[in-house]
Design a protein around this motif. Structure first.
Motif, PDB file in Angstrom:
ATOM      1  N   ILE A   1       0.818  -1.217   0.000  1.00 29.73           N
ATOM      2  CA  ILE A   1       0.000   0.000   0.000  1.00 29.73           C
ATOM      3  C   ILE A   1       0.850   1.264   0.000  1.00 29.73           C
ATOM      4  CG2 ILE A   1      -0.314   0.163   2.506  1.00 29.73           C
ATOM      5  CD1 ILE A   1      -3.062   0.826  -0.068  1.00 29.73           C
ATOM      6  N   LYS A   2       1.970   1.231   0.700  1.00 27.53           N
ATOM      7  CA  LYS A   2       2.844   2.407   0.742  1.00 27.53           C
ATOM      8  C   LYS A   2       3.406   2.705  -0.658  1.00 27.53           C
ATOM      9  CE  LYS A   2       6.241   4.611   3.650  1.00 27.53           C
ATOM     10  NZ  LYS A   2       5.395   5.644   4.189  1.00 27.53           N
TER      11      LYS A   2
ATOM     12  N   GLU B   1       1.994   1.859  -3.479  1.00 26.53           N
ATOM     13  CA  GLU B   1       0.860   2.315  -4.292  1.00 26.53           C
ATOM     14  C   GLU B   1       0.576   3.799  -4.042  1.00 26.53           C
ATOM     15  OE1 GLU B   1      -0.863   0.668  -6.626  1.00 26.53           O
ATOM     16  OE2 GLU B   1       0.333  -1.134  -6.346  1.00 26.53           O
ATOM     17  N   ILE B   2       0.597   4.202  -2.772  1.00 23.60           N
ATOM     18  CA  ILE B   2       0.343   5.599  -2.424  1.00 23.60           C
ATOM     19  C   ILE B   2       1.448   6.494  -2.972  1.00 23.60           C
ATOM     20  CG2 ILE B   2       0.229   7.225  -0.485  1.00 23.60           C
ATOM     21  CD1 ILE B   2      -1.289   4.995   1.048  1.00 23.60           C
ATOM     22  N   ASN B   3       2.679   6.043  -2.883  1.00 22.36           N
ATOM     23  CA  ASN B   3       3.790   6.826  -3.443  1.00 22.36           C
ATOM     24  C   ASN B   3       3.619   7.010  -4.944  1.00 22.36           C
ATOM     25  OD1 ASN B   3       5.112   7.306  -1.030  1.00 22.36           O
ATOM     26  ND2 ASN B   3       6.377   5.473  -1.187  1.00 22.36           N
TER      27      ASN B   3
ATOM     28  N   HIS C   1       0.936   9.567  -5.543  1.00 26.57           N
ATOM     29  CA  HIS C   1       1.471  10.923  -5.306  1.00 26.57           C
ATOM     30  C   HIS C   1       2.272  11.411  -6.510  1.00 26.57           C
ATOM     31  CE1 HIS C   1       1.367  10.769  -0.607  1.00 26.57           C
ATOM     32  NE2 HIS C   1       0.166  10.823  -1.142  1.00 26.57           N
TER      33      HIS C   1
END
Length: 76
Positions: A3-4, A6-8, A11
């Motif tokens: 998830i980290k 994916e979020i990066n 962004h």
């Protein structure tokens, strides 16, 4: 799914966006998701009002333009 990561990635992609209409739609989506008090009928009507406003301002794609955009999805 990381998830980290994916979020990066999200962004990074958002940082590339130059279309204010897209930013407004994304903002509305996030506000709707994070606010469970938003009535779905109200949100639906707001989406329609926003869409009609954008059409009146000429902020839309023709069917041919939309097809060309869709052809590029996932091709990077």
């Amino acid at each position: 799914m990381d998830i980290k990561a994916e979020i990066n990635w999200i962004h990074q992609e958002i940082d590339k966006v130059k279309d204010p209409t897209f930013v407004e739609k994304l903002k509305h989506l996030l506000q709707t998701i994070n606010n469970t008090a938003v009535d779905s009928d109200t949100a639906y009507n707001l989406d329609i009002e926003n869409a009609l406003e954008n059409i009146e301002k000429g902020n839309f794609y023709t069917e041919d333009q939309a097809r060309e955009i869709a052809k590029k999805w996932g091709r990077k």
